[in-house]
Design a protein around this motif. Structure first.
Motif, mmCIF file in Angstrom:
data_model
loop_
_atom_site.group_PDB
_atom_site.id
_atom_site.type_symbol
_atom_site.label_atom_id
_atom_site.label_comp_id
_atom_site.label_asym_id
_atom_site.label_seq_id
_atom_site.Cartn_x
_atom_site.Cartn_y
_atom_site.Cartn_z
ATOM 1 N N UNK A 110 0.823 -1.200 0.000
ATOM 2 C CA UNK A 110 0.000 0.000 0.000
ATOM 3 C C UNK A 110 0.871 1.270 0.000
ATOM 4 N N UNK A 111 1.929 1.264 0.840
ATOM 5 C CA UNK A 111 2.831 2.396 0.889
ATOM 6 C C UNK A 111 3.479 2.641 -0.465
ATOM 7 N N UNK A 112 3.900 1.565 -1.105
ATOM 8 C CA UNK A 112 4.538 1.690 -2.411
ATOM 9 C C UNK A 112 3.604 2.334 -3.429
ATOM 10 N N UNK A 113 2.315 1.904 -3.387
ATOM 11 C CA UNK A 113 1.335 2.462 -4.323
ATOM 12 C C UNK A 113 1.106 3.953 -4.058
ATOM 13 N N UNK A 114 1.027 4.295 -2.748
ATOM 14 C CA UNK A 114 0.789 5.706 -2.400
ATOM 15 C C UNK A 114 1.976 6.574 -2.830
ATOM 16 N N UNK A 115 3.189 6.060 -2.523
ATOM 17 C CA UNK A 115 4.388 6.821 -2.908
ATOM 18 C C UNK A 115 4.469 6.984 -4.425
ATOM 19 N N UNK A 116 4.131 5.919 -5.141
ATOM 20 C CA UNK A 116 4.161 5.975 -6.605
ATOM 21 C C UNK A 116 3.178 7.023 -7.128
ATOM 22 N N UNK A 117 1.971 7.073 -6.459
ATOM 23 C CA UNK A 117 0.982 8.067 -6.892
ATOM 24 C C UNK A 117 1.473 9.483 -6.615
ATOM 25 N N UNK A 118 2.098 9.659 -5.436
ATOM 26 C CA UNK A 118 2.631 10.977 -5.107
ATOM 27 C C UNK A 118 3.709 11.385 -6.107
ATOM 28 N N UNK A 119 4.615 10.469 -6.431
ATOM 29 C CA UNK A 119 5.680 10.767 -7.390
ATOM 30 C C UNK A 119 5.111 11.104 -8.766
ATOM 31 N N UNK A 120 4.036 10.373 -9.155
ATOM 32 C CA UNK A 120 3.408 10.633 -10.442
ATOM 33 C C UNK A 120 2.817 12.047 -10.475
ATOM 34 N N UNK A 121 2.118 12.398 -9.376
ATOM 35 C CA UNK A 121 1.533 13.746 -9.297
ATOM 36 C C UNK A 121 2.634 14.811 -9.345
ATOM 37 N N UNK A 122 3.753 14.565 -8.629
ATOM 38 C CA UNK A 122 4.853 15.524 -8.610
ATOM 39 C C UNK A 122 5.460 15.691 -9.997
ATOM 40 N N UNK A 123 5.607 14.592 -10.735
ATOM 41 C CA UNK A 123 6.139 14.664 -12.097
ATOM 42 C C UNK A 123 5.219 15.467 -12.998
ATOM 43 N N UNK A 124 3.878 15.253 -12.829
ATOM 44 C CA UNK A 124 2.927 16.015 -13.641
ATOM 45 C C UNK A 124 3.032 17.513 -13.344
ATOM 46 N N UNK A 125 3.185 17.831 -12.038
ATOM 47 C CA UNK A 125 3.326 19.233 -11.647
ATOM 48 C C UNK A 125 4.602 19.841 -12.236
ATOM 49 N N UNK A 126 5.716 19.126 -12.135
ATOM 50 C CA UNK A 126 6.988 19.622 -12.683
ATOM 51 C C UNK A 126 6.910 19.824 -14.194
ATOM 52 N N UNK A 127 6.229 18.863 -14.857
ATOM 53 C CA UNK A 127 6.087 18.951 -16.314
ATOM 54 C C UNK A 127 5.270 20.186 -16.690
ATOM 55 N N UNK A 128 4.192 20.446 -15.894
ATOM 56 C CA UNK A 128 3.350 21.612 -16.163
ATOM 57 C C UNK A 128 4.132 22.906 -15.976
ATOM 58 N N UNK A 129 4.932 22.973 -14.879
ATOM 59 C CA UNK A 129 5.728 24.173 -14.617
ATOM 60 C C UNK A 129 6.778 24.389 -15.707
#
Length: 558
Positions: free
Chosen positions: A188-207
């Motif tokens: 579960x932790x791995x999935x949550x961390x992966x989702x957080x990293x995915x969201x962070x990558x999307x944010x960085x890409x947008x910026x």
């Protein structure tokens, strides 16, 4: 080499400053005043220091004097100076305050109109200090702006982080139950961390995308500006080329054997009195240097007579008036770059500057100016002989003493326009116009100019008109106005304004083109720029710059 400051210019002060607070060398208001040791003659420290590099005497009383024997100015003088109200040095940026000279340094440090540079990456725009925060946060096109989608992503990521933290707290409380479900928890932790990293990558890409868009917009604007400037230069160059071709055609078809050239000599560049001389060809749109005069001169006058250029009087080294006359011989009516200037045995009756001169039937006639020997303006119209025995004779006196005025010659009559009537405590710009009849030896008043003006350029236009160009108004502000005055009808007509404001400029007419050179602008900057006007186009166009900045120079056409 050390730098020495001369005095404050009079036009910077709110009210006229008495002559006792003026430097005896630069004639400006005293800056860091000192005095000679016995007679307390006052000078700017910078002015007298330069003077004492070449002389060891006081320029006023001629007593022995060195830099070491200079004395501080009397306290009464420094107190009076500190109470004078002077314009803030950022007035051209919008500061309208007049502050006491003693408080000037503190005011300039705190002034909200001082220049400040935008700190946003890639901007570097200079704005007023008081507007910097608003520019950086609300106006600057290169400021960092948070987009709506980025905020939503950040909020979603923050919510996920909060939920994760809460879940970790619960995990700590259940102890043994969590131990049995270690694998599920890790997954579960791995999935949550992966989702957080995915969201962070999307944010960085947008910026990154936003930054790239901003950079592309800036580059596009710069490219458009450069293209616009190139088009303007090409248009201007084409105009010059067409004008030059027309003049070449006129010379060929009209049987004219040569092209008139403009010669400009001397002037003041803000640091020294110039002796350099330049020649302008309108056909080739180019400047060429000539041999330098023997003395640096500013506010001098000049005439062309007997196949020679004569330059007379002016202000020179140490701010002192000049009586001498120099001449440059022409070669078959044309300027030869190899010919040097010669001294003329004739001299002016007084060290004049800001005067005007004309030639009539082989007689040199001087009108007005500032008499350096008396420290006052002159109302004299004087005749000087350029041949032995080099005598001078007073012809007439004008109703007003005039300084930095304008003249134009019409047959046996001299038109005298504008000027200034005083140099120290009492000062007034003139709008009056006089017509001096040489044969009758009398002055008559004509209709006044529509505005008082001095330190302008004047050129004759046709058989009955004169053009008044630029100058300085009653508020000591340089003008870009251009006025046509007809001496027969006494009617006045405004022409299109020049591109630049010009006080202390000079002008010349080459065939059907009025050429205006140099001067000082509204920021007191001395100018190299040159522009011209033709009535058939009714607009001003820029010409190639002179090689040196020049204000209060003199110019002739030969």
């Amino acid at each position: 080499m050390a730098s020495y400051d001369t005095g404050w210019e009079d036009e910077l002060f709110q009210h006229p400053v008495g002559h006792t607070l003026h430097c005896g060398i630069c004639l400006n208001v005293l800056k860091d005043p000192v005095s000679c040791r016995h007679n307390e003659h006052l000078f700017c420290r910078g002015c007298i220091t330069i003077h004492l590099m070449n002389f060891q005497t006081c320029p006023s009383c001629m007593e022995p004097l060195t830099v070491e024997s200079l004395r501080q100015a009397p306290r009464t003088v420094t107190n009076l100076l500190s109470e004078l109200k002077i314009r803030c040095q950022f007035f051209d940026r919008g500061c309208g305050q007049f502050v006491e000279l003693g408080d000037l340094e503190r005011h300039v440090t705190d002034c909200g109109f001082a220049p400040a540079v935008c700190s946003n990456e890639g901007c570097q725009l200079e704005v007023n200090k008081q507007d910097l925060l608003h520019h950086e946060t609300a106006v600057c096109e290169l400021r960092r702006v948070k987009c709506h989608n980025c905020n939503e992503i950040r909020q979603e990521m923050d919510t996920v982080k909060v939920n994760l933290a809460a879940m970790n707290e619960k995990l700590k409380g259940v102890g043994e139950k969590m131990e049995r479900n270690d694998r599920n928890q890790e997954k579960f932790k791995t999935e949550v961390v992966a989702k957080v990293e995915l969201v962070q990558k999307q944010l960085n890409k947008q910026e990154e995308s936003n930054r790239q868009l901003q950079a592309d917009n800036v580059e596009m604007k710069r490219s458009l500006n450069e293209i616009t400037k190139q088009l303007e230069r090409m248009t201007q160059q084409t105009s010059h080329e067409v004008q030059a071709e027309e003049m070449k055609k006129d010379i060929a078809e009209g049987g004219m054997d040569r092209e008139p050239k403009v010669v400009i000599a001397g002037g003041w560049n803000g640091r020294k009195y110039l002796n350099s001389v330049e020649m302008f060809s309108l056909v080739n749109a180019s400047w060429a240097p000539l041999k330098s005069m023997k003395e640096g001169r500013s506010r001098q006058s000049s005439v062309v007579y007997n196949n020679q250029i004569f330059v007379m009087g002016g202000v020179g080294r140490g701010g002192t008036g000049i009586k001498s006359i120099e001449k440059l011989s022409l070669n078959a009516g044309q300027v030869d770059q190899s010919i040097t200037w010669e001294n003329v045995l004739a001299k002016l009756p007084a060290p004049l500057n800001g005067h005007c001169s004309v030639v009539y039937n082989g007689r040199l006639i001087m009108i007005g100016g500032c008499d350096g020997s008396k420290g006052a303006h002159s109302d004299s119209i004087t005749e000087i002989s350029l041949v032995s025995p080099y005598t001078s004779k007073l012809l007439a006196t004008m109703p007003h003493a005039r300084y930095l005025h304008g003249v134009a010659m019409f047959g046996d009559k001299i038109l005298i326009l504008g000027g200034k009537v005083s140099i120290f405590a009492y000062s007034k710009n003139l709008a009056s116009v006089l017509l001096y009849d040489i044969t009758k030896n009398e002055c008559n008043e004509l209709a006044a100019l529509p505005y008082p003006v001095f330190d302008m350029a004047t050129v004759k236009w046709g058989d009955d008109s004169v053009i008044i160009v630029g100058g300085v108004d009653s508020n000591e502000e340089p003008l870009n106005k251009v006025l046509l005055y007809n001496i027969k009808t006494q009617k006045r007509r405004m022409l299109p304004d020049m591109t630049y404001r010009r006080g202390g400029c000079v002008a010349a007419v080459v065939r059907d083109t009025v050429i205006v050179m140099g001067g000082r602008d509204e920021r007191r900057k001395r100018l190299k720029s040159v522009e011209c006007f033709r009535f058939d186009r009714s607009s001003w166009q820029e010409l190639p710059e002179m090689q040196e900045e020049r204000c209060s120079a003199t110019a002739v056409v030969c």
